[in-house]
Design a protein around this motif. Sequence first.
Motif, short mmCIF file in Angstrom:
data_model
loop_
_atom_site.label_atom_id
_atom_site.label_comp_id
_atom_site.label_asym_id
_atom_site.label_seq_id
_atom_site.Cartn_x
_atom_site.Cartn_y
_atom_site.Cartn_z
N LYS A 91 4.72 6.28 11.64
CA LYS A 91 4.44 6.51 12.35
C LYS A 91 6.17 6.55 13.08
CE LYS A 91 5.04 4.57 17.63
NZ LYS A 91 5.93 5.94 17.92
N GLU A 92 6.88 5.42 12.21
CA GLU A 92 8.41 5.31 11.85
C GLU A 92 8.32 6.16 11.80
OE1 GLU A 92 9.62 1.12 10.97
OE2 GLU A 92 7.38 0.59 9.59
N ALA A 93 7.97 6.97 9.82
CA ALA A 93 9.22 8.22 9.36
C ALA A 93 8.76 9.30 10.04
CB ALA A 93 7.86 8.74 8.17
N TRP A 94 7.35 9.11 11.09
CA TRP A 94 7.29 10.69 12.50
C TRP A 94 8.16 10.41 13.00
CZ3 TRP A 94 4.66 15.60 11.65
CH2 TRP A 94 4.75 15.88 12.77
N ASP A 95 8.64 9.64 13.47
CA ASP A 95 9.57 9.57 15.28
C ASP A 95 10.70 10.04 14.19
OD1 ASP A 95 7.96 8.73 16.64
OD2 ASP A 95 8.12 6.52 16.43
N ILE A 96 11.22 9.38 12.94
CA ILE A 96 12.81 10.01 12.46
C ILE A 96 12.97 11.29 12.21
CG2 ILE A 96 14.67 9.10 10.36
CD1 ILE A 96 13.36 6.70 10.42
N LEU A 97 12.00 11.84 12.22
CA LEU A 97 11.98 12.90 11.88
C LEU A 97 12.11 14.05 13.42
CD1 LEU A 97 9.67 13.96 8.55
CD2 LEU A 97 12.17 13.35 8.32
N ALA A 98 11.56 13.71 13.87
CA ALA A 98 11.14 14.21 15.33
C ALA A 98 12.60 13.61 15.81
CB ALA A 98 10.05 13.80 15.78
#
Length: 295
Positions: A91-98
């Motif tokens: 979730k952290e990785a996805w939120d950063i990219l988004a």
Amino acid sequence: MTNNGGFGTNILVLDGKNWERWGALMKSLFDAQDFLELVENGYEDLAANATDVQRAAFKEQKKKDCKAFFYIQQNVDSKHFEKILKITRSKEAWDILAKYYEGNDNVKQVKLQSLRRKYELMLMEDDQRISDYISKLQFVVNQMKACGEEVLDQQVVGKIMRSLTSKFDFIVVSIQESKDVKTLKIEELQSSLEAHEMLVIERSSERSSQQALQAQTIKKDGYDKNSKQRGKGKFKKGNWGKLDEKGENSKSSAGFGNNQNTKKDFDKRKVQCYNCEKFGHYAEKCWHRKDGKRN
């Protein structure tokens, strides 16, 4: 390519220009592996007084999250890998990219305004294929949806039918009269338009071939006709006369092609000067004026 349960995990690499497509494919992969909710919402840390059941559930969630995070790492280039290097959860990785590509709410609104304007101004070009145009339009629609805009399929269908070139006028009217536009799917509309496009291209190709063949025939017939006319004219009695013993045109040798020889052999005693009115020479070689004076 790594397979897990029949699914390829290395589907597309995020390179900075394909976020919308990459995000859609990754969500499909997460959903197929039952990871999507975990990636979007995350999971809670294990409490100190957790029961054995909670510990087992936490272990299962963490295992799924590690797989989801691995899929993200596997499908980004080195530049984006550095952005999530120190992250441990999907979730952290996805939120950063988004956030990097979609921005916060204010950025999304500014981007959405630009996309709305681009969507409204889009028109099909004369040399553009219908499949390319609809794909380009749907790409903008997907970007608008990513920014929070709700775009219905019926709106896209209406936009397509309004923005086509004039060669689709007939089929658009036919679709409007024969089908319920309110329930018409985008793919169904595209199929009908592509069938009409193929027919137009086929007829245009046949027409071009016929015109080329006709032009070639006219050119050939005109060349043969002119050649025959030139051949008749060369030896026509009324035009040039008969051939002499040497094979030359008699009229041509009599006066048309040998003016100097004709003038030289002519009896000058019969020539009257226009200047002095005497015989024996031409006016251009006269040495007297008309009044008797010398030049």
